[in-house]
Motif scaffolding. Structure first.
Motif, mmCIF file in Angstrom:
data_model
loop_
_atom_site.group_PDB
_atom_site.id
_atom_site.type_symbol
_atom_site.label_atom_id
_atom_site.label_comp_id
_atom_site.label_asym_id
_atom_site.label_seq_id
_atom_site.Cartn_x
_atom_site.Cartn_y
_atom_site.Cartn_z
ATOM 1 N N ASN A 1 37.708 51.157 73.375
ATOM 2 C CA ASN A 1 37.303 52.228 74.593
ATOM 3 C C ASN A 1 36.207 51.828 75.148
ATOM 4 O O ASN A 1 36.312 52.055 76.428
ATOM 5 C CB ASN A 1 37.079 53.332 73.611
ATOM 6 C CG ASN A 1 38.199 54.187 73.043
ATOM 7 O OD1 ASN A 1 39.178 54.044 73.500
ATOM 8 N ND2 ASN A 1 37.774 55.056 72.204
ATOM 9 N N SER A 2 35.189 51.156 74.714
ATOM 10 C CA SER A 2 34.187 50.613 75.592
ATOM 11 C C SER A 2 34.532 49.626 76.438
ATOM 12 O O SER A 2 34.130 49.477 77.630
ATOM 13 C CB SER A 2 33.112 50.248 74.741
ATOM 14 O OG SER A 2 32.879 48.718 74.176
ATOM 15 N N LYS B 1 36.429 51.126 79.127
ATOM 16 C CA LYS B 1 35.516 51.801 80.232
ATOM 17 C C LYS B 1 34.766 50.833 80.962
ATOM 18 O O LYS B 1 34.629 51.188 82.456
ATOM 19 C CB LYS B 1 34.471 52.780 79.381
ATOM 20 C CG LYS B 1 33.491 53.669 80.062
ATOM 21 C CD LYS B 1 32.588 54.448 79.096
ATOM 22 C CE LYS B 1 31.164 54.949 79.685
ATOM 23 N NZ LYS B 1 30.403 54.156 79.286
#
Ligand code: 5AD
Ligand code: SF4
Length: 449
Positions: free
Chosen positions: A178-179, A182
């Motif tokens: 997820n990071s 992002k």
């Protein structure tokens, strides 16, 4: 905590360049300013590489130059980061008395503390390796541009017998999917057009149920106008799923850096590469079938302990069979602490030089032939800016990472994708003419403008 101005020089692999951005992210958060000139700095940092002896000798040479600055300005803090910090630790401080800070790749979060120790007149040493540090939450300091690196995993568990990386960078660990997604999204908003996902052994990436193919697919979905590259892949972990994922997504570049190291099974075994040359060649064939137009680059070591002429000829033969687009080619360099170090270094220097030259000559010929075959064909080129030699030409790269030069024209800007017809080629560069712009819509449909 005190702060000041910092100047940093980076040596070695792309991971180190990505780490430098993390280091500057950490320091900027503490209020440090980044300067472009060592004379203007309160702190000079060298982010170093230990992969071969000549990389380390270069750093020692640079430290010798910096000694003069330190003599003129004794309060200057001089620091060594990266793999040499990890490998040489206290020796650096004891032998090279001018070094004040020695911080290894897993301790950058605490770098401001170590610099503080140095400001107070002591030596700041942080060389612990971590099983968990990925700097997932650190915002790297990146200048605006088109191309960005993102480290998605750190360390290496492969223990190739010639390599110091498992000792200097520790065990494998991955950032969260997820990071990373992002971060790619933020880069897309800032106008970046290319990200390279980095890891010493990038296809062993894992975040819970997600493997590297899942990460690539997720990265490709962020913005279809962003090219996704990745390096370095180990032949043991290049799964079918990964190959199909590359084939499925237009924005994942059809380019795989797949180090072979040697063409001889006997040497591959001594290197602990965990594959045979037959397995490697099968993998290449499979990838060529699944991903039409895929190209490969590789790493090759000449003169590994006990390497015979026969072993060397086997390496040349593999190069002829695979026909790599490009290769990074090295003479074997013994590294203390590795298993290969204990095997001795029995291939004489002049033999290593001769074998390396034969490898380089063959690669150059193959690259030339591959590029000649592109004449008359069309390529999609991401324009980066004016060519190095003249503003009358623009330079960009194909999906397979080949530098391509076209005549400048007012309506082509850096960051544009253009269709180019190739009309000339050398072993390193393609030359062509503009045909049309390409626009990638968010829906992933390709339109010609
Ligand atoms: N000597 C020569 N080349 C080396 N490499 C790694 N360790 C050594 C060494 N001791 C090369 C390998 C690796 C690349 C990053 O550097 O080819 O893939
Ligand atoms: Fe070194 Fe082998 Fe790991 Fe690559 S895969 S970093 S060569 S130990």
């Amino acid at each position: 905590m005190k702060n000041g101005s910092v100047y940093i020089e980076t040596y070695g692999c792309q991971m180190n360049f990505a780490d430098t951005e993390i280091v500057l992210g950490v320091l900027k958060k503490q209020g440090y300013t980044v300067v472009q000139n060592p004379e203007d700095a309160d702190i000079i940092l060298l982010n170093t590489c230990s992969i071969r002896d000549n990389a380390e000798q270069r750093i020692y040479g640079r430290l010798g130059n910096l000694k003069n600055l330190k003599t003129k300005k004794p309060e200057l803090v001089l620091g060594i980061l990266g793999c040499m910090a990890e490998r040489l630790r206290k020796d650096l401080i004891e032998e090279k008395k001018i070094v004040d800070v020695v911080v290894g790749p897993d301790e950058y979060r605490r770098l401001p503390e170590y610099i503080d120790v140095a400001f107070n007149g002591d030596k700041g040493i942080g060389v612990k390796l971590s099983r968990t540090e990925t700097y997932d939450d650190i915002e790297p300091h990146r200048e605006d541009g088109l191309s960005a690196w993102i480290s998605v995993m750190r360390g290496c568990d492969k223990f190739c017998t010639f390599c110091v990386v498992p000792f200097t960078r520790g065990r494998e660990r991955s950032r969260s999917l997820n990071s990373i997604v992002k971060e790619i999204d933020e880069l897309s908003s800032r106008g970046f057009k290319e990200v390279t996902l980095l890891g010493q052994n990038v296809n062993s990436y894992r975040d819970g149920e997600n493997d590297f193919a899942d990460l690539l697919a997720a990265a490709a979905k962020v913005d279809p106008s962003m090219r996704i590259r990745f390096t370095t892949s180990h032949p043991q972990d290049l799964s079918d799923k990964l190959l199909y994922t590359i084939a499925e997504h237009q924005s994942i570049c059809n380019y795989i850096h797949l180090p072979v190291q040697s063409g001889s099974n006997r040497i591959l075994e001594l290197m602990n590469r965990t594959y045979t040359i037959e397995h490697y060649l099968n993998l290449i064939e499979k990838a060529k079938k699944i991903i039409p137009g895929v190209s490969f680059s590789t790493d090759i070591i000449a003169g590994f302990p006990t390497e015979s002429w026969e072993d060397h000829f086997a390496t040349l033969e593999v190069m002829r069979q695979v026909r790599y687009d490009g290769a990074y080619m090295f003479k074997y360099s013994p590294r203390e602490g590795t298993k290969a170090y204990k095997m001795g270094d029995d291939v004489p220097e002049e033999v290593k030089t001769k074998r390396l030259q034969e490898i380089i000559d063959l690669q150059q010929q193959i690259s030339y032939e591959i590029n000649q075959n592109l004449i008359g064909k069309e390529e999609i080129v991401l324009i980066e800016g004016f060519s190095r030699k003249s503003d009358e030409f623009l330079s960009g790269r194909t999906d397979t990472n080949k530098v391509t030069i076209i005549p400048s024209q007012a309506d082509i800007k850096p960051g544009d994708y253009v269709r180019v017809k190739i009309n000339k080629a050398t072993s390193a560069t393609l030359f062509g003419e503009y045909i049309s712009h390409i626009i990638f819509e968010k829906s992933s449909v390709v339109l010609s403008a």
